[in-house]
Design a protein around this motif. Sequence first.
Motif, PDB file in Angstrom:
ATOM      1  N   ALA A  67       0.842  -1.207   0.000  1.00 37.66           N
ATOM      2  CA  ALA A  67       0.000   0.000   0.000  1.00 37.66           C
ATOM      3  C   ALA A  67       0.874   1.252   0.000  1.00 37.66           C
ATOM      4  N   LYS A  68       2.026   1.173   0.684  1.00 36.39           N
ATOM      5  CA  LYS A  68       2.957   2.305   0.684  1.00 36.39           C
ATOM      6  C   LYS A  68       3.519   2.512  -0.709  1.00 36.39           C
ATOM      7  N   SER A  69       3.957   1.404  -1.341  1.00 32.68           N
ATOM      8  CA  SER A  69       4.589   1.607  -2.656  1.00 32.68           C
ATOM      9  C   SER A  69       3.567   1.996  -3.720  1.00 32.68           C
ATOM     10  N   LYS A  70       2.291   1.629  -3.518  1.00 29.71           N
ATOM     11  CA  LYS A  70       1.243   2.055  -4.464  1.00 29.71           C
ATOM     12  C   LYS A  70       0.832   3.508  -4.236  1.00 29.71           C
ATOM     13  N   GLY A  71       1.302   4.100  -3.099  1.00 29.10           N
ATOM     14  CA  GLY A  71       0.947   5.495  -2.807  1.00 29.10           C
ATOM     15  C   GLY A  71      -0.400   5.638  -2.114  1.00 29.10           C
ATOM     16  N   LEU A  72      -0.955   4.495  -1.686  1.00 27.66           N
ATOM     17  CA  LEU A  72      -2.250   4.533  -0.996  1.00 27.66           C
ATOM     18  C   LEU A  72      -2.110   5.158   0.394  1.00 27.66           C
ATOM     19  N   ILE A  73      -0.965   4.893   1.022  1.00 28.19           N
ATOM     20  CA  ILE A  73      -0.666   5.510   2.318  1.00 28.19           C
ATOM     21  C   ILE A  73       0.772   6.026   2.305  1.00 28.19           C
ATOM     22  N   SER A  74       1.000   7.104   3.042  1.00 32.43           N
ATOM     23  CA  SER A  74       2.395   7.520   3.245  1.00 32.43           C
ATOM     24  C   SER A  74       2.639   7.500   4.749  1.00 32.43           C
ATOM     25  N   VAL A  75       3.729   6.870   5.149  1.00 29.53           N
ATOM     26  CA  VAL A  75       4.008   6.718   6.582  1.00 29.53           C
ATOM     27  C   VAL A  75       5.342   7.369   6.915  1.00 29.53           C
ATOM     28  N   HIS A  76       5.344   8.246   7.927  1.00 27.39           N
ATOM     29  CA  HIS A  76       6.596   8.834   8.394  1.00 27.39           C
ATOM     30  C   HIS A  76       6.747   8.559   9.876  1.00 27.39           C
ATOM     31  N   ALA A  77       7.818   7.860  10.227  1.00 32.38           N
ATOM     32  CA  ALA A  77       8.088   7.592  11.641  1.00 32.38           C
ATOM     33  C   ALA A  77       9.141   8.598  12.109  1.00 32.38           C
ATOM     34  N   HIS A  78       8.809   9.356  13.146  1.00 31.30           N
ATOM     35  CA  HIS A  78       9.695  10.420  13.652  1.00 31.30           C
ATOM     36  C   HIS A  78      10.280  10.023  15.000  1.00 31.30           C
ATOM     37  N   ASN A  79      11.486  10.471  15.253  1.00 33.20           N
ATOM     38  CA  ASN A  79      12.105  10.221  16.556  1.00 33.20           C
ATOM     39  C   ASN A  79      11.808  11.400  17.482  1.00 33.20           C
ATOM     40  N   LEU A  80      11.086  11.127  18.554  1.00 29.27           N
ATOM     41  CA  LEU A  80      10.719  12.193  19.498  1.00 29.27           C
ATOM     42  C   LEU A  80      11.958  12.949  19.984  1.00 29.27           C
ATOM     43  N   ARG A  81      13.092  12.239  20.067  1.00 32.44           N
ATOM     44  CA  ARG A  81      14.316  12.880  20.586  1.00 32.44           C
ATOM     45  C   ARG A  81      14.808  14.006  19.669  1.00 32.44           C
ATOM     46  N   ASP A  82      14.353  14.027  18.422  1.00 31.54           N
ATOM     47  CA  ASP A  82      14.745  15.110  17.514  1.00 31.54           C
ATOM     48  C   ASP A  82      14.193  16.464  17.971  1.00 31.54           C
ATOM     49  N   TRP A  83      13.208  16.435  18.888  1.00 24.24           N
ATOM     50  CA  TRP A  83      12.644  17.704  19.373  1.00 24.24           C
ATOM     51  C   TRP A  83      13.188  18.083  20.753  1.00 24.24           C
ATOM     52  N   THR A  84      14.209  17.365  21.213  1.00 26.24           N
ATOM     53  CA  THR A  84      14.809  17.727  22.507  1.00 26.24           C
ATOM     54  C   THR A  84      15.924  18.752  22.269  1.00 26.24           C
ATOM     55  N   HIS A  85      16.354  19.431  23.352  1.00 29.02           N
ATOM     56  CA  HIS A  85      17.416  20.434  23.218  1.00 29.02           C
ATOM     57  C   HIS A  85      18.615  20.152  24.118  1.00 29.02           C
ATOM     58  N   ASP A  86      18.489  19.151  24.984  1.00 30.24           N
ATOM     59  CA  ASP A  86      19.588  18.886  25.919  1.00 30.24           C
ATOM     60  C   ASP A  86      20.518  17.830  25.333  1.00 30.24           C
ATOM     61  N   VAL A  87      21.703  17.758  25.899  1.00 32.39           N
ATOM     62  CA  VAL A  87      22.731  16.877  25.363  1.00 32.39           C
ATOM     63  C   VAL A  87      22.336  15.397  25.476  1.00 32.39           C
ATOM     64  N   HIS A  88      21.547  15.070  26.505  1.00 31.63           N
ATOM     65  CA  HIS A  88      21.133  13.671  26.678  1.00 31.63           C
ATOM     66  C   HIS A  88      19.872  13.327  25.875  1.00 31.63           C
ATOM     67  N   GLN A  89      19.300  14.302  25.230  1.00 28.89           N
ATOM     68  CA  GLN A  89      18.056  14.117  24.455  1.00 28.89           C
ATOM     69  C   GLN A  89      16.995  13.435  25.309  1.00 28.89           C
ATOM     70  N   SER A  90      16.795  13.945  26.500  1.00 30.02           N
ATOM     71  CA  SER A  90      15.891  13.250  27.424  1.00 30.02           C
ATOM     72  C   SER A  90      14.427  13.607  27.143  1.00 30.02           C
ATOM     73  N   VAL A  91      13.596  12.577  27.207  1.00 32.87           N
ATOM     74  CA  VAL A  91      12.167  12.750  26.914  1.00 32.87           C
ATOM     75  C   VAL A  91      11.314  12.428  28.136  1.00 32.87           C
ATOM     76  N   ASP A  92      11.970  12.080  29.259  1.00 34.86           N
ATOM     77  CA  ASP A  92      11.206  11.639  30.430  1.00 34.86           C
ATOM     78  C   ASP A  92      11.745  12.283  31.700  1.00 34.86           C
ATOM     79  N   ASP A  93      10.925  12.233  32.736  1.00 34.47           N
ATOM     80  CA  ASP A  93      11.329  12.785  34.040  1.00 34.47           C
ATOM     81  C   ASP A  93      10.584  12.004  35.121  1.00 34.47           C
TER      82      ASP A  93
END
Length: 266
Positions: free
Chosen positions: A24-50
Motif C-alpha cells: 500500500a505504501k509503494s502504491k501510494g495509498l498511504i504515506s508513513v513517516h516515523a519520527h524520533n521524538l528525541r529530535d525535538w529535545t534540546h539537551d545533550v542527553h536528548q531526554s524525553v522523560d522525568d
Amino acid sequence: MDIDIVSVFPEYFDVLDLSLLGKAKSKGLISVHAHNLRDWTHDVHQSVDDTPVGGGAGMVMKPAVWAECLDELLGLPEADNTDRPILIFPNPSAPLFTQQDATELSHAQHLVFGCGRYEGYDARIPTYYRERGVDVREYSIGDYVLNGGEVAVSVMLEAITRLLPGFMGNPDSIVEESYTGGNALLEHNQYTKPASWRGLDVPAVLLSGDHAKVDRFRRDEALKKTDRIRPDLIAQLDCHALSKADRKTLIELGWEVSGDHPRRIS
Ligand SMILES: C[S@@+](CC[C@H](N)C(=O)[O-])C[C@H]1O[C@@H](n2cnc3c(N)ncnc32)[C@H](O)[C@@H]1O
C-alpha cells in the motif's frame, strides 16, 4: 492517507515495509513517516522523560518535548481546525480500540500517532490538544500492559489501513469478517482442501454446492460461536434486523429474542 508516528524507537516501524502495508505504501495509498521524538529535545542527553510528580516508580514522558513535536506535526497554531490530523495515543487505561473505531478512522485523511514509553506520557498532553480543538483519541488494544505504544500503533494501523479502498487484493475479504457490519458477530469457522485431513472432515454441507444451505450453516455457526465466546456481542444485536432463522437459532441457544436486544434466559 498520511500517517505520522512519533516514537523513541522509529526504526520499529521499518516492519511496515513488509506485506500488504508495504504494498500500500509503494502504491501510494498511504504515506508513513516515523519520527524520533528525541529530535525535538534540546539537551545533550536528548531526554524525553522525568520522574513522576507525587513520587512513585519509573519515569513519565515530558509534555514540553511532545508539544514541540506535535505542534509541528499538527501545524499548530496556524492550521484550520477542519484540516487537522486526528491525534491518537495508545494507552492501556483508555477505552478499547474496536473494529468500529478502525472503520471510522479509515475515512480520515491524516493520522498522527504518539507512542508512549516508560510509565506513559504526562496526562496534560491530550488535554492540551483537546482544548485547542484537536480530535484526540486514546485507545487501549487490550487488557494487558506492553512496554511501549509501538506494538499498539502497529495493531491499530493494520486494522485501519486494510479497510482503505484498494488495500486488499480482493475487497470482498473485508466484508464478512468478525466484528464487521451493523449486527457484528464472530466469523464462522473456515476450512480449505482437502475435505478430509488426518481423520478430520470438513462439515458435509460445505461440499453440497447448495449455496443457501451453506450460507445458513455458516450463519448458524457464527451465532453459536459468538454465543459461546462473546455472548456480549449477542446481547448487543438489534433484534429488528434479525431474520426468522437467526431468531430460531438464538432461541435454541437460550436467548429471548424480543424487544430491541436479545436477552439470555437459560
Ligand atoms: C508500560 S506502558 C505504561 C503503563 C501505565 N503505567 C499503566 O499502568 O497504565 C508504556 C506505554 O505503552 C503503551 N501501551 C502499553 N500497553 C498498552 C495497551 N494495552 N494498549 C495500548 N497501548 C499500550 C502506551 O503508549 C503506554 O503509554
